[in-house]
Design a protein around this motif. Structure first.
Motif, PDB file in Angstrom:
ATOM      1  N   TYR A  65       0.856  -1.183   0.000  1.00 54.32           N
ATOM      2  CA  TYR A  65       0.000   0.000   0.000  1.00 54.32           C
ATOM      3  C   TYR A  65       0.892   1.233   0.000  1.00 54.32           C
ATOM      4  O   TYR A  65       1.779   1.385   0.840  1.00 54.32           O
ATOM      5  CB  TYR A  65      -0.912   0.019   1.226  1.00 54.32           C
ATOM      6  CG  TYR A  65      -1.816   1.234   1.273  1.00 54.32           C
ATOM      7  CD1 TYR A  65      -2.846   1.385   0.351  1.00 54.32           C
ATOM      8  CD2 TYR A  65      -1.622   2.234   2.219  1.00 54.32           C
ATOM      9  CE1 TYR A  65      -3.671   2.499   0.377  1.00 54.32           C
ATOM     10  CE2 TYR A  65      -2.449   3.347   2.262  1.00 54.32           C
ATOM     11  CZ  TYR A  65      -3.468   3.475   1.344  1.00 54.32           C
ATOM     12  OH  TYR A  65      -4.282   4.577   1.366  1.00 54.32           O
ATOM     13  N   MET A  72       1.177   5.651  -0.643  1.00 56.94           N
ATOM     14  CA  MET A  72       0.469   6.934  -0.637  1.00 56.94           C
ATOM     15  C   MET A  72       1.248   7.945  -1.465  1.00 56.94           C
ATOM     16  O   MET A  72       2.457   8.123  -1.265  1.00 56.94           O
ATOM     17  CB  MET A  72       0.313   7.463   0.785  1.00 56.94           C
ATOM     18  CG  MET A  72      -0.805   6.805   1.573  1.00 56.94           C
ATOM     19  SD  MET A  72      -2.449   7.198   0.942  1.00 56.94           S
ATOM     20  CE  MET A  72      -2.539   8.947   1.296  1.00 56.94           C
ATOM     21  N   ARG A 104       1.670  11.650  -1.921  1.00 58.06           N
ATOM     22  CA  ARG A 104       1.369  12.790  -1.061  1.00 58.06           C
ATOM     23  C   ARG A 104       1.157  14.069  -1.868  1.00 58.06           C
ATOM     24  O   ARG A 104       2.091  14.641  -2.406  1.00 58.06           O
ATOM     25  CB  ARG A 104       2.502  13.006  -0.051  1.00 58.06           C
ATOM     26  CG  ARG A 104       2.616  11.905   0.983  1.00 58.06           C
ATOM     27  CD  ARG A 104       1.408  11.873   1.881  1.00 58.06           C
ATOM     28  NE  ARG A 104       1.513  10.848   2.934  1.00 58.06           N
ATOM     29  CZ  ARG A 104       0.525  10.503   3.720  1.00 58.06           C
ATOM     30  NH1 ARG A 104      -0.649  11.090   3.586  1.00 58.06           N
ATOM     31  NH2 ARG A 104       0.689   9.569   4.640  1.00 58.06           N
ATOM     32  N   GLN A 123      -4.853  16.397  -3.596  1.00 54.88           N
ATOM     33  CA  GLN A 123      -5.954  15.598  -4.130  1.00 54.88           C
ATOM     34  C   GLN A 123      -5.526  14.134  -4.274  1.00 54.88           C
ATOM     35  O   GLN A 123      -4.404  13.857  -4.699  1.00 54.88           O
ATOM     36  CB  GLN A 123      -6.404  16.133  -5.493  1.00 54.88           C
ATOM     37  CG  GLN A 123      -6.939  17.554  -5.454  1.00 54.88           C
ATOM     38  CD  GLN A 123      -8.180  17.673  -4.583  1.00 54.88           C
ATOM     39  OE1 GLN A 123      -9.020  16.774  -4.557  1.00 54.88           O
ATOM     40  NE2 GLN A 123      -8.291  18.771  -3.839  1.00 54.88           N
ATOM     41  N   PRO A 124      -6.414  13.182  -3.922  1.00 51.95           N
ATOM     42  CA  PRO A 124      -6.083  11.764  -4.122  1.00 51.95           C
ATOM     43  C   PRO A 124      -5.804  11.474  -5.596  1.00 51.95           C
ATOM     44  O   PRO A 124      -6.354  12.120  -6.495  1.00 51.95           O
ATOM     45  CB  PRO A 124      -7.348  11.034  -3.654  1.00 51.95           C
ATOM     46  CG  PRO A 124      -8.061  12.002  -2.777  1.00 51.95           C
ATOM     47  CD  PRO A 124      -7.748  13.369  -3.316  1.00 51.95           C
ATOM     48  N   VAL A 125      -4.965  10.497  -5.832  1.00 47.88           N
ATOM     49  CA  VAL A 125      -4.641  10.103  -7.190  1.00 47.88           C
ATOM     50  C   VAL A 125      -5.903   9.571  -7.882  1.00 47.88           C
ATOM     51  O   VAL A 125      -6.752   8.939  -7.260  1.00 47.88           O
ATOM     52  CB  VAL A 125      -3.516   9.042  -7.187  1.00 47.88           C
ATOM     53  CG1 VAL A 125      -3.974   7.755  -6.547  1.00 47.88           C
ATOM     54  CG2 VAL A 125      -2.975   8.797  -8.583  1.00 47.88           C
ATOM     55  N   THR A 126      -6.052   9.846  -9.165  1.00 44.80           N
ATOM     56  CA  THR A 126      -7.225   9.392  -9.928  1.00 44.80           C
ATOM     57  C   THR A 126      -6.935   8.062 -10.603  1.00 44.80           C
ATOM     58  O   THR A 126      -5.779   7.651 -10.747  1.00 44.80           O
ATOM     59  CB  THR A 126      -7.619  10.418 -10.998  1.00 44.80           C
ATOM     60  OG1 THR A 126      -6.573  10.464 -11.989  1.00 44.80           O
ATOM     61  CG2 THR A 126      -7.820  11.805 -10.391  1.00 44.80           C
ATOM     62  N   LYS A 131      -5.912   1.382  -7.852  1.00 45.69           N
ATOM     63  CA  LYS A 131      -6.291   2.494  -6.991  1.00 45.69           C
ATOM     64  C   LYS A 131      -7.006   1.915  -5.785  1.00 45.69           C
ATOM     65  O   LYS A 131      -7.928   1.108  -5.928  1.00 45.69           O
ATOM     66  CB  LYS A 131      -7.203   3.469  -7.738  1.00 45.69           C
ATOM     67  CG  LYS A 131      -7.502   4.744  -6.959  1.00 45.69           C
ATOM     68  CD  LYS A 131      -8.425   5.666  -7.750  1.00 45.69           C
ATOM     69  CE  LYS A 131      -8.674   6.961  -6.992  1.00 45.69           C
ATOM     70  NZ  LYS A 131      -9.118   6.764  -5.599  1.00 45.69           N
ATOM     71  N   ARG A 182      -8.535   3.067  -1.905  1.00 45.37           N
ATOM     72  CA  ARG A 182      -8.822   4.126  -0.936  1.00 45.37           C
ATOM     73  C   ARG A 182      -8.175   5.422  -1.425  1.00 45.37           C
ATOM     74  O   ARG A 182      -8.363   5.827  -2.557  1.00 45.37           O
ATOM     75  CB  ARG A 182      -8.365   3.727   0.468  1.00 45.37           C
ATOM     76  CG  ARG A 182      -8.901   2.376   0.952  1.00 45.37           C
ATOM     77  CD  ARG A 182     -10.417   2.374   1.039  1.00 45.37           C
ATOM     78  NE  ARG A 182     -10.960   1.099   1.437  1.00 45.37           N
ATOM     79  CZ  ARG A 182     -11.345   0.763   2.660  1.00 45.37           C
ATOM     80  NH1 ARG A 182     -11.235   1.660   3.639  1.00 45.37           N
ATOM     81  NH2 ARG A 182     -11.850  -0.428   2.915  1.00 45.37           N
ATOM     82  N   ARG A 183      -7.368   6.030  -0.578  1.00 50.68           N
ATOM     83  CA  ARG A 183      -6.698   7.275  -0.980  1.00 50.68           C
ATOM     84  C   ARG A 183      -5.326   7.027  -1.593  1.00 50.68           C
ATOM     85  O   ARG A 183      -4.619   7.966  -1.961  1.00 50.68           O
ATOM     86  CB  ARG A 183      -6.561   8.204   0.235  1.00 50.68           C
ATOM     87  CG  ARG A 183      -7.896   8.715   0.766  1.00 50.68           C
ATOM     88  CD  ARG A 183      -7.701   9.624   1.953  1.00 50.68           C
ATOM     89  NE  ARG A 183      -6.896  10.799   1.617  1.00 50.68           N
ATOM     90  CZ  ARG A 183      -7.386  11.913   1.070  1.00 50.68           C
ATOM     91  NH1 ARG A 183      -8.674  12.007   0.773  1.00 50.68           N
ATOM     92  NH2 ARG A 183      -6.593  12.933   0.817  1.00 50.68           N
ATOM     93  N   GLY A 184      -4.943   5.749  -1.687  1.00 50.99           N
ATOM     94  CA  GLY A 184      -3.613   5.429  -2.179  1.00 50.99           C
ATOM     95  C   GLY A 184      -3.617   4.509  -3.381  1.00 50.99           C
ATOM     96  O   GLY A 184      -4.603   4.405  -4.119  1.00 50.99           O
TER      97      GLY A 184
END
Length: 522
Positions: A107, A109, A111, A114-117, A172, A174-176
């Motif tokens: 996992y 992240m 940084r 905005q979260p990665v698309t 993709k 969650r946020r990571g």
């Protein structure tokens, strides 16, 4: 020049003539037709070396693919550098953290605000495949490895070039972003995706604990060790454990659960945790019964055999499931039950010594490797069960790109315990570890999502404590021992940590005491 060559874990050594100063990669090319999987690294006279290593004297060489732990880590390091380079190429200069292992991958992240698309993840994966197709050489510059001028520090070796990293996928998550790759048991296939939702939540909790204790990386911990602040860190960590155990006890009482099932991989601290939970349940006015599943082994002559024809006590078939379920249901019904005691000398269950009856509100705590497997308790009503998965899920990393594998933390725990209480050397612990891991992959990890709750048994400070116990054991392993290369890797890993020499402040009911000694619960 003559060498002894071994191809894969089950191959016999063969004599082979080679030219002086040829590389390991040259030897690999000569025997490629006999190789089931891509060779990633070699063990020369029990030292792990990259494939670019030149051979200038007679020696023993073992060619290692991803089925070997050292080769597996090298694959991960090499793949991670490709990933970081691709992120840099697609998104520009960006901070990327490689955080922990989950969902059969890493996992990470990225940084930024905005979260990665999904489109950006697709673009990064496309760029990674381009880098692999280009078969770019890895370069070592000082302490860093580089790809086409992009540098990053990794605390392990690399394959010669990107072309060796054939199998991976990005998701993709969650946020990571999940960076997924093959499992050692099948080095050429990406494993089936299973969303380990509860494990993700446990790692999130570990991150919050790290922030609370102001420790995110090893250097943060080392600073506390140097200035003496580690004593407060130990107290905070123990307090968090006790609070979590108490919360679980409250849930069990509130939901009136009668069968408490506890499972986790080796060296998770299951015995200490179970006893601490028992105490907290007593605080709540309950009188729990604590038992394991070892007394329910089938008779020795009925024990299943493994692939080598030896007794297999790890698989579920080694348990008398029918008797176990019948006994548990009878206890729940308030009946008097003649519980078995397994005699490990003659391999048979004995009866007549443990006649038991429990009250209507009395819970039973059951600890065992199969506790979360539905088949073990198939005949017990689900409404009676509360399942707890326990493991030391460390969120402490060396730096942004170098994570600390949970398996390493567990092996250090087991190594110290094996020496202190079981008369085993570090050499024997390392030798047995692959078999332990195989059993966990089959009997424990696949059932983690069955848990109603996770208990993270890690202490952020623990490797600094284990260091003073483990280092001398690892240094006793000789260069002629096959376990030497793993001992060297672990010693290099421990070098990142300042040692906590005075561990007297650690409570006598701490999970860590199960391994270093001084426990009142084990």
């Amino acid at each position: 020049m003559e060498i002894m060559l071994k191809i894969g874990p089950r191959e016999q050594e063969i004599k082979k003539e080679i030219k002086e100063n040829c590389t390991v990669a040259d030897i690999v090319e000569e025997v490629r037709g006999r190789l089931p999987y891509t060779i990633l690294v070699a063990r020369i006279d029990n030292e792990i070396v990259e494939l670019t290593q030149k051979i200038n004297k007679p020696c023993k060489i073992e060619l290692l693919d991803m089925r070997n732990q050292s080769a597996n880590l090298i694959y991960q390091y090499s793949l991670s550098l490709i990933y970081l380079k691709a992120v840099n190429d697609v998104l520009g200069e960006t901070i990327v953290e490689i955080q922990n292992s989950i969902n059969k991958g890493l996992y990470t992240m990225i940084r930024r605000k905005q979260p990665v698309t999904q489109a950006e993840v697709d673009g990064i994966e496309k760029r990674m495949h381009e880098l692999v197709e280009a078969d770019i050489l890895y370069k070592k510059e000082g302490k860093c490895h580089s790809l086409e001028g992009f540098e990053a520090f990794f605390c392990g070796l690399m394959v010669p070039s990107t072309g060796y990293i054939k199998y991976f996928e990005l998701r993709k998550y969650r946020r990571g972003v999940l960076l997924r790759f093959p499992h050692p048991k099948n080095p050429s296939i990406i494993p089936e995706y299973v969303d380990e939702v509860k494990l993700y939540g446990a790692f999130g909790e570990a991150t919050n604990w790290g922030r609370l204790m102001e420790v995110s990386y090893v250097e943060d911990l080392n600073a506390k060790v140097r200035n003496g602040d580690y004593k407060e860190l130990i107290q905070l960590s123990e307090a968090l454990h006790e609070k979590k155990v108490a919360e679980l006890a409250d849930i069990i009482k509130k939901e009136k659960k009668r069968i408490i099932l506890i499972a986790g991989p080796s060296s998770s601290g299951k015995t200490t945790f179970a006893n601490r939970l028992l105490i907290q349940l007593k605080v709540n006015g309950l009188k729990p019964l604590y038992m394991g599943t070892d007394d329910y082994f089938v008779e020795r002559e009925s024990t299943p055999l493994d692939e080598n024809g030896e007794p297999n006590f790890e698989d579920l078939e080694a348990i008398d499931i029918q008797l176990f379920n019948a006994n548990m249901n009878s206890l729940l019904a308030g009946e008097v039950v003649d519980l078995p005691s397994f005699d490990f000398l003659d391999g048979h269950k004995k009866f007549g010594k443990r006649r038991m009856k429990i009250t209507a509100d009395q819970p039973i705590i059951i600890e065992g490797i199969h506790a979360l497997n539905k088949e073990l308790t198939a005949l017990i009503p689900d409404a009676e069960k509360f399942k707890i998965y326990i493991s030391p899920l460390t969120q402490l990393n060396i730096d942004e790109h170098n994570r600390i594998p949970t398996t390493d933390a567990r092996m250090l725990r087991r190594m110290v315990r094996d020496y202190n209480f079981r008369g085993h050397s570090a050499k024997s612990t390392i030798n047995a570890w692959p078999k332990v891991r195989t059993g966990e992959d089959k009997n424990i990890f696949p059932f983690s999502n069955e848990a109603d709750a996770f208990f993270n048994s890690v202490h952020l400070y623990e490797i600094s404590v284990l260091k003073k116990y483990a280092e001398p054991l690892l240094k006793d392993i000789k260069k002629e021992d096959i376990e030497y290369s793993e001992a060297v890797r672990l010693l290099k890993f421990l070098d990142f940590f300042e040692a906590i020499e005075d561990d007297s402040i650690i409570a006598n009911n701490s999970i860590l005491r199960e391994f270093i000694g001084g426990s009142i619960l084990v």
